[in-house]
Motif scaffolding. Sequence first.
Motif, PDB file in Angstrom:
ATOM      1  N   LEU A  48      -5.737  -1.299  -0.090  1.00  0.00           N
ATOM      2  CA  LEU A  48      -4.512  -1.618   0.632  1.00  0.00           C
ATOM      3  C   LEU A  48      -4.255  -0.601   1.738  1.00  0.00           C
ATOM      4  CD1 LEU A  48      -1.908  -3.232   1.030  1.00  0.00           C
ATOM      5  CD2 LEU A  48      -0.845  -1.809  -0.747  1.00  0.00           C
ATOM      6  N   MET A  49      -4.435   0.683   1.410  1.00  0.00           N
ATOM      7  CA  MET A  49      -4.205   1.725   2.406  1.00  0.00           C
ATOM      8  C   MET A  49      -5.224   1.638   3.539  1.00  0.00           C
ATOM      9  SD  MET A  49      -1.548   3.012   1.208  1.00  0.00           S
ATOM     10  CE  MET A  49      -1.377   4.275   2.462  1.00  0.00           C
ATOM     11  N   TYR A  89       1.918  -8.197  -0.569  1.00  0.00           N
ATOM     12  CA  TYR A  89       1.200  -7.518  -1.649  1.00  0.00           C
ATOM     13  C   TYR A  89       2.121  -7.257  -2.842  1.00  0.00           C
ATOM     14  CZ  TYR A  89      -1.299  -3.801  -4.164  1.00  0.00           C
ATOM     15  OH  TYR A  89      -1.898  -3.048  -5.122  1.00  0.00           O
ATOM     16  N   ASN A  90       3.305  -6.718  -2.561  1.00  0.00           N
ATOM     17  CA  ASN A  90       4.254  -6.430  -3.635  1.00  0.00           C
ATOM     18  C   ASN A  90       4.740  -7.705  -4.307  1.00  0.00           C
ATOM     19  OD1 ASN A  90       4.171  -3.638  -3.349  1.00  0.00           O
ATOM     20  ND2 ASN A  90       5.781  -3.627  -1.785  1.00  0.00           N
ATOM     21  N   ILE A 110       2.616  -5.484   3.223  1.00  0.00           N
ATOM     22  CA  ILE A 110       3.226  -4.800   2.080  1.00  0.00           C
ATOM     23  C   ILE A 110       4.142  -5.753   1.316  1.00  0.00           C
ATOM     24  CG2 ILE A 110       4.856  -2.982   1.434  1.00  0.00           C
ATOM     25  CD1 ILE A 110       3.696  -1.271   3.666  1.00  0.00           C
ATOM     26  N   TYR A 111       4.894  -6.546   2.039  1.00  0.00           N
ATOM     27  CA  TYR A 111       5.782  -7.516   1.395  1.00  0.00           C
ATOM     28  C   TYR A 111       4.976  -8.507   0.563  1.00  0.00           C
ATOM     29  CZ  TYR A 111       9.034 -11.399   0.806  1.00  0.00           C
ATOM     30  OH  TYR A 111       9.800 -12.396   0.273  1.00  0.00           O
ATOM     31  N   GLN A 121       1.864  -4.364   9.083  1.00  0.00           N
ATOM     32  CA  GLN A 121       1.937  -3.530   7.884  1.00  0.00           C
ATOM     33  C   GLN A 121       3.091  -3.956   6.982  1.00  0.00           C
ATOM     34  OE1 GLN A 121       2.191   0.482   9.315  1.00  0.00           O
ATOM     35  NE2 GLN A 121      -0.009   0.654   9.726  1.00  0.00           N
ATOM     36  N   LEU A 170      -4.046  -1.199   5.767  1.00  0.00           N
ATOM     37  CA  LEU A 170      -2.841  -0.842   6.512  1.00  0.00           C
ATOM     38  C   LEU A 170      -3.135   0.059   7.701  1.00  0.00           C
ATOM     39  CD1 LEU A 170      -0.310  -0.184   3.599  1.00  0.00           C
ATOM     40  CD2 LEU A 170      -0.233  -2.054   5.260  1.00  0.00           C
TER      41      LEU A 170
END
Length: 426
Positions: A358-359, A377-378, A374-375, A370, A362
Amino acid sequence: MAANEEKQKRPLADDPIVSLAEVLEENELLENEACAVLGGSDSDKCSYSEGYVKRQALYACNTCTPKGGQPAGICLACSYKCHEGHELFELYTKRNFRCDCGNSKFSDLQCKFFSEKEKTNCTNKYNDNFFGLYCTCKRPYPDPEDETPDEMIQCVVCEDWFHGRHLGAVLPDNVEYQEMACQSCMKRCSFLWTYATHWSVNKATDADNSGPLPKMEDDNVDVCTVQENGDSQNQKPKGRALKTEATGSKPSEPSTSCKAEKSEAANGDEASCSVAEDAAKNAGCKLQQLKKKGSIQRECATYWPRNWRNRLCTCPSCMNLYKELEISFLLDEFDTVLAYENKGKSDEETDSERCDPLMTALSNMNRIQQVELIYEYNDLKSELKDYLKRFADEGKVVTSEDIQQFFEELQSKKRRRVDGMQYFCS
């Protein structure tokens, strides 16, 4: 026809059924074990340039160095790169070893990492493990002819592996032990029996060695023996198994200091000086102090608790003894397999954090992308965790249909969210 189809869809009664919780637990256990053994070794670079590595995962190649030839050990990276497809023996870990791959012991193979190596590594130590044989029975592991379930335990001194039933001592029940010293090594390093009498956690199994090793009292040489029912009773040492420092004395006799006073009265200043010199010599030696409390020797292996090495004497006399027996590594806290495993786990966690996919993704996106990633993924992580938790709590099996249904529902929610968006033009 319909009945047959229905029968095929139902799981067979004999098929093992496991819950998701069991699968996750087993997978985590296997990952931790792999990290413990391999995490402390480099899978991409031959360890030869590091010299004699304090501890590393090793393998022996039965294809290149079969039984009858010279034993040789190879590092983790060489097992992947240089010996791919070969028959390998996994040796777990060994101490102070330098990779042999491609040296004079390998007639038709050259190391792909280091083409030029010394002919031999003279400090390396070998045993029958390098030919796939273990224990006093000299059998392979796993042994296709041995149907007796048993545990293999590695000796902390010689690093050979032994069947639990061939150690002459029962694996301690409900007692946490860290290391084992085999019968042969206990015989060679007989001074360890003094420590074992007071610290070890094992019971002997031989007829002549039945019962637990007695524990000595701090102030005298009476023996406190733990009985099978868990009760304890004080009993005096019997036979010649118990060796005390004061030859011919009874357990209830006065201490050495008291004897010194009597000797001084009887023999004058000369006897007093002799006793004083001996006392000064042994005052700083833990081994001699324990010997005065009693020592017992048996024909069996010993199991040792955590941190027992830290309690070994480090006086000059004992340090010379360790050097003569080539066991100075016992004083190295980083020599233990536990320290190696903890290092492997720590390195693996660090690498996982450094190489998080993930990092990585990003870092190649602009700020808007990004936030969106992130939204998503979470959202995926949270919903999948909640979905699978229901199966784990209820002990149900997760099927491929369940996973497919989850992603279909997730995709449907995403479409509804996108279709419901309002766009404004300025």
